[in-house]
Structures are given as C-alpha cells and as structure tokens.
Design a protein around this motif. Sequence first.
Motif, PDB file in Angstrom:
ATOM      1  N   LEU A  93      14.718  -1.350   2.699  1.00 11.93           N
ATOM      2  CA  LEU A  93      13.102  -1.062   1.769  1.00 11.93           C
ATOM      3  C   LEU A  93      13.066   0.266   1.650  1.00 11.93           C
ATOM      4  CD1 LEU A  93      11.627  -3.717   4.032  1.00 11.93           C
ATOM      5  CD2 LEU A  93      12.411  -3.861   1.775  1.00 11.93           C
ATOM      6  N   PRO A  94      12.722   0.596   0.422  1.00 10.76           N
ATOM      7  CA  PRO A  94      12.403   2.029  -0.070  1.00 10.76           C
ATOM      8  C   PRO A  94      11.197   2.464   0.792  1.00 10.76           C
ATOM      9  CG  PRO A  94      12.071   0.394  -1.885  1.00 10.76           C
ATOM     10  CD  PRO A  94      12.567  -0.180  -0.753  1.00 10.76           C
ATOM     11  N   ALA A  95      10.896   3.864   0.948  1.00 10.40           N
ATOM     12  CA  ALA A  95       9.974   4.261   1.499  1.00 10.40           C
ATOM     13  C   ALA A  95       8.542   4.138   0.873  1.00 10.40           C
ATOM     14  CB  ALA A  95      10.027   5.984   1.722  1.00 10.40           C
ATOM     15  N   PRO A  96       8.619   4.329  -0.485  1.00 10.97           N
ATOM     16  CA  PRO A  96       7.150   4.046  -1.377  1.00 10.97           C
ATOM     17  C   PRO A  96       6.794   2.632  -1.056  1.00 10.97           C
ATOM     18  CG  PRO A  96       9.061   5.007  -2.744  1.00 10.97           C
ATOM     19  CD  PRO A  96       9.701   4.437  -1.496  1.00 10.97           C
ATOM     20  N   LEU A  97       7.444   1.549  -0.695  1.00  6.46           N
ATOM     21  CA  LEU A  97       6.692   0.294   0.078  1.00  6.46           C
ATOM     22  C   LEU A  97       5.537   0.692   0.669  1.00  6.46           C
ATOM     23  CD1 LEU A  97       7.201  -2.597  -0.848  1.00  6.46           C
ATOM     24  CD2 LEU A  97       8.656  -2.867   1.109  1.00  6.46           C
ATOM     25  N   GLY A  98       5.893   1.630   1.748  1.00 10.99           N
ATOM     26  CA  GLY A  98       4.790   2.005   2.736  1.00 10.99           C
ATOM     27  C   GLY A  98       3.453   2.322   2.325  1.00 10.99           C
ATOM     28  N   ARG A  99       3.642   2.900   0.920  1.00 13.41           N
ATOM     29  CA  ARG A  99       2.291   3.291   0.217  1.00 13.41           C
ATOM     30  C   ARG A  99       1.393   2.467  -0.471  1.00 13.41           C
ATOM     31  NH1 ARG A  99       5.558   7.308  -2.887  1.00 13.41           N
ATOM     32  NH2 ARG A  99       6.880   8.216  -1.383  1.00 13.41           N
ATOM     33  N   LEU A 100       1.954   1.065  -0.394  1.00 15.77           N
ATOM     34  CA  LEU A 100       1.052   0.157  -0.693  1.00 15.77           C
ATOM     35  C   LEU A 100       0.168  -0.338   0.286  1.00 15.77           C
ATOM     36  CD1 LEU A 100       3.975  -1.898  -2.665  1.00 15.77           C
ATOM     37  CD2 LEU A 100       2.421  -0.445  -3.718  1.00 15.77           C
ATOM     38  N   SER A 101      -0.824   0.412   0.287  1.00 11.74           N
ATOM     39  CA  SER A 101      -2.014   0.230   1.472  1.00 11.74           C
ATOM     40  C   SER A 101      -2.741  -1.127   1.442  1.00 11.74           C
ATOM     41  CB  SER A 101      -3.214   1.318   1.313  1.00 11.74           C
ATOM     42  OG  SER A 101      -3.648   1.342   0.105  1.00 11.74           O
ATOM     43  N   MET A 102      -2.629  -1.960   0.341  1.00 11.73           N
ATOM     44  CA  MET A 102      -3.239  -2.998   0.287  1.00 11.73           C
ATOM     45  C   MET A 102      -2.535  -4.322   0.698  1.00 11.73           C
ATOM     46  SD  MET A 102      -6.409  -2.357  -0.606  1.00 11.73           S
ATOM     47  CE  MET A 102      -7.217  -3.939  -1.376  1.00 11.73           C
ATOM     48  N   LEU A 103      -1.024  -3.847   0.698  1.00 10.84           N
ATOM     49  CA  LEU A 103      -0.042  -4.836   1.127  1.00 10.84           C
ATOM     50  C   LEU A 103      -0.300  -5.664   2.198  1.00 10.84           C
ATOM     51  CD1 LEU A 103       2.398  -6.458  -0.182  1.00 10.84           C
ATOM     52  CD2 LEU A 103       3.871  -4.712   1.033  1.00 10.84           C
ATOM     53  N   LEU A 104      -0.649  -6.909   2.451  1.00 12.92           N
ATOM     54  CA  LEU A 104      -0.669  -7.626   3.829  1.00 12.92           C
ATOM     55  C   LEU A 104       0.505  -8.461   3.969  1.00 12.92           C
ATOM     56  CD1 LEU A 104      -4.298  -8.928   2.932  1.00 12.92           C
ATOM     57  CD2 LEU A 104      -3.830  -7.102   4.327  1.00 12.92           C
ATOM     58  N   THR A 105       1.340  -9.037   2.921  1.00 19.99           N
ATOM     59  CA  THR A 105       2.273 -10.124   3.315  1.00 19.99           C
ATOM     60  C   THR A 105       3.419  -9.696   2.649  1.00 19.99           C
ATOM     61  OG1 THR A 105       0.492 -11.874   3.637  1.00 19.99           O
ATOM     62  CG2 THR A 105       2.928 -12.328   3.169  1.00 19.99           C
ATOM     63  N   LEU A 106       4.502  -9.280   3.105  1.00 21.71           N
ATOM     64  CA  LEU A 106       5.832  -9.034   2.602  1.00 21.71           C
ATOM     65  C   LEU A 106       6.920  -9.940   3.164  1.00 21.71           C
ATOM     66  CD1 LEU A 106       7.673  -7.134   0.853  1.00 21.71           C
ATOM     67  CD2 LEU A 106       7.904  -6.072   3.052  1.00 21.71           C
ATOM     68  N   THR A 107       7.355 -10.788   2.146  1.00 19.94           N
ATOM     69  CA  THR A 107       8.154 -11.962   2.793  1.00 19.94           C
ATOM     70  C   THR A 107       9.760 -11.524   2.287  1.00 19.94           C
ATOM     71  OG1 THR A 107       6.475 -13.682   2.323  1.00 19.94           O
ATOM     72  CG2 THR A 107       8.700 -14.734   2.637  1.00 19.94           C
ATOM     73  N   LEU A 108      10.623 -11.609   3.239  1.00 19.16           N
ATOM     74  CA  LEU A 108      12.013 -11.080   3.089  1.00 19.16           C
ATOM     75  C   LEU A 108      12.835 -12.358   3.516  1.00 19.16           C
ATOM     76  CD1 LEU A 108      11.745  -7.705   4.517  1.00 19.16           C
ATOM     77  CD2 LEU A 108      11.960  -8.327   2.196  1.00 19.16           C
ATOM     78  N   THR A 109      12.425 -13.561   3.656  1.00 19.15           N
ATOM     79  CA  THR A 109      13.083 -14.730   4.099  1.00 19.15           C
ATOM     80  C   THR A 109      14.511 -14.814   3.598  1.00 19.15           C
ATOM     81  OG1 THR A 109      11.241 -15.695   4.723  1.00 19.15           O
ATOM     82  CG2 THR A 109      13.064 -17.089   4.684  1.00 19.15           C
ATOM     83  N   LEU A 110      15.693 -14.725   4.342  1.00 20.93           N
ATOM     84  CA  LEU A 110      16.958 -15.168   3.747  1.00 20.93           C
ATOM     85  C   LEU A 110      17.596 -13.933   2.872  1.00 20.93           C
ATOM     86  CD1 LEU A 110      16.947 -19.014   3.090  1.00 20.93           C
ATOM     87  CD2 LEU A 110      17.927 -17.766   5.057  1.00 20.93           C
ATOM     88  N   THR A 111      16.886 -12.784   2.806  1.00 20.91           N
ATOM     89  CA  THR A 111      17.404 -11.693   1.875  1.00 20.91           C
ATOM     90  C   THR A 111      18.759 -11.247   2.726  1.00 20.91           C
ATOM     91  OG1 THR A 111      15.124 -10.857   1.560  1.00 20.91           O
ATOM     92  CG2 THR A 111      16.601  -9.211   1.283  1.00 20.91           C
ATOM     93  N   GLN A 112      19.657 -11.035   1.735  1.00 21.90           N
ATOM     94  CA  GLN A 112      21.226 -10.811   2.234  1.00 21.90           C
ATOM     95  C   GLN A 112      21.182  -9.194   2.209  1.00 21.90           C
ATOM     96  OE1 GLN A 112      23.631 -12.812  -0.432  1.00 21.90           O
ATOM     97  NE2 GLN A 112      22.845 -14.818   0.266  1.00 21.90           N
ATOM     98  N   ALA A 113      21.875  -8.878   3.365  1.00 26.21           N
ATOM     99  CA  ALA A 113      21.771  -7.277   3.479  1.00 26.21           C
ATOM    100  C   ALA A 113      23.335  -7.067   2.766  1.00 26.21           C
ATOM    101  CB  ALA A 113      22.142  -6.926   5.038  1.00 26.21           C
TER     102      ALA A 113
END
Length: 72
Positions: free
Chosen positions: A51-71
């Motif tokens: 997950l890229p660092a800029p994702l952390g700047r989304l201060s309004m983000l309440l729900t992030l769903t990553l179910t079954l995301t393949q690495a």
Amino acid sequence: MGGAMSKRVERAEKTGVIALRDEGLTELPAKLFQIKSLRVCDLTNNKLKKLPAPLGRLSMLLTLTLTLTQAG
C-alpha cells in the motif's frame, strides 16, 4: 487511466465511495489520492504488493477493504 476507471474516480469525488474490485491492479491510480472526501475504498481481489504511503493522507477514509488481495 482507462475510461471506466476515470468514471469511477469521478463518481467517488462526489460520493466518497470507490469500488475497484477485481481489477487486477498492481498499483493504485494516482488520482485516487486526490479524492480528499474518500470514505470507503474497496480493493478486494487485486494484485497489490504494498500500500503506497499517500493512502495514509486520506484523512476521511474510514473503510479500506483488501479481502483476497493477492501479494504478487
């Protein structure tokens, strides 16, 4: 960014919700990080390695769903 993806981002700017399920994404579109009102982001079943660092700047983000995301 493809037409369908652009429309999803445009809609998310209005609703605060984006669903990028089953897109085979290996990285997130840069435009996503400009949606300051983003509250819900569904990345289920993609191919994200990290997950890229800029994702952390989304201060309004309440729900992030990553179910079954393949690495990889």
